[in-house]
Design an enzyme around this catalytic site. Structure first.
Site, PDB file in Angstrom:
ATOM      1  N   HIS A   1      43.656  33.175  35.460  1.00 15.70           N
ATOM      2  CA  HIS A   1      44.782  34.090  36.241  1.00 15.70           C
ATOM      3  C   HIS A   1      44.365  35.531  35.764  1.00 15.70           C
ATOM      4  CE1 HIS A   1      49.185  33.958  37.981  1.00 15.70           C
ATOM      5  NE2 HIS A   1      48.540  35.368  37.971  1.00 15.70           N
ATOM      6  N   LEU A   2      43.597  35.861  36.971  1.00 11.93           N
ATOM      7  CA  LEU A   2      43.275  37.348  36.686  1.00 11.93           C
ATOM      8  C   LEU A   2      44.320  38.336  36.283  1.00 11.93           C
ATOM      9  CD1 LEU A   2      43.317  39.545  39.156  1.00 11.93           C
ATOM     10  CD2 LEU A   2      41.575  37.914  40.064  1.00 11.93           C
ATOM     11  N   HIS A   3      44.011  39.672  35.630  1.00 14.94           N
ATOM     12  CA  HIS A   3      44.994  40.525  35.181  1.00 14.94           C
ATOM     13  C   HIS A   3      44.432  41.691  34.532  1.00 14.94           C
ATOM     14  CE1 HIS A   3      43.946  37.995  31.717  1.00 14.94           C
ATOM     15  NE2 HIS A   3      44.350  38.951  30.762  1.00 14.94           N
ATOM     16  N   PHE A   4      44.877  42.841  35.046  1.00 15.39           N
ATOM     17  CA  PHE A   4      44.396  44.252  34.287  1.00 15.39           C
ATOM     18  C   PHE A   4      45.232  44.315  32.895  1.00 15.39           C
ATOM     19  CE2 PHE A   4      43.538  45.164  38.938  1.00 15.39           C
ATOM     20  CZ  PHE A   4      42.542  45.823  38.685  1.00 15.39           C
TER      21      PHE A   4
END
Length: 159
Positions: A116-119
Site C-alpha cells: 500500500h504505497l504511501h508518502f
C-alpha cells in the site's frame, strides 16, 4: 551496553499484531486510535505509530494500491493536495525549519509496507539530530503520539 527505557513498546511486543494492511485497517478503526488525522475521498493522513521524529506523517491513497503508476488522476491530485495541506499545517502549528518528503517503492527501496504505497512527511528542526542519534544511535521522540494527534486534528478539520 546502552539502555533506553521505552515501556510503551511492551504493548507492541505483547499485543495483538495487525492482520492485513495497516493502512486499510486504519480506515476501519476509530480515527484517534488509528492516528488518522484526516480522510478524504481518495487519500488520507495519519501519524506514523513508529516515528523517526515528532510529527512523522504518512499520506496514503484510500485505495489499496502498491504501484504509483496504478494511481488514478483524482488519487494523485488528492495525495499532492494532502501533502501541501500537511506542510501548511505544520508550518503554522510546529514551525519546523524544513521537511523531508519521500516514498519507498518496493522492498529493496526500503518499503516496510510495500503493498500500500504511501508518502512519508517528516518535519525537521535545526538541531533535531543531536548526540543521541549521532553517537548513541537512538532517536528521541519528545511528544506522545496522542498529544501530537490532539494538537493537529483540529487544524485538519478546519481546512
Amino acid at each position: 551496553m546502552k539502555q533506553l527505557w521505552a515501556p510503551w513498546r511492551r504493548d507492541y511486543i505483547l499485543g495483538p499484531k495487525v492482520q492485513g494492511c495497516i493502512f486499510c485497517k486504519a480506515l476501519e478503526e476509530d480515527p484517534r486510535e488509528a492516528l488518522v488525522l484526516s480522510s478524504g475521498a481518495f487519500a488520507f493522513v495519519m501519524l506514523n505509530r513508529y516515528p523517526y521524529i515528532n510529527g512523522h506523517l504518512l499520506i496514503s491513497p484510500r485505495r489499496h494500491v502498491a504501484h504509483i503508476e496504478e494511481l488514478e488522476e483524482p488519487e494523485s491530485a488528492q495525495l499532492m493536495a494532502r501533502i501541501r495541506q500537511c506542510v501548511r499545517i505544520f508550518k503554522e502549528v510546529y514551525r519546523p525549519d524544513g521537511f523531508n518528503l519521500g516514498m519507498n517503492l518496493g522492498k529493496v527501496a526500503g518499503a516496510g509496507v510495500e503493498e500500500h504505497l504511501h508518502f512519508h512527511l517528516l518535519p525537521r528542526w535545526n538541531g533535531d539530530t543531536n548526540f543521541m542519534s549521532v553517537v548513541g544511535e537512538t532517536r528521541v521522540i519528545s511528544e506522545l503520539l496522542s498529544t501530537t494527534w490532539d494538537t493537529l486534528v483540529p487544524f485538519f478539520a478546519e481546512k
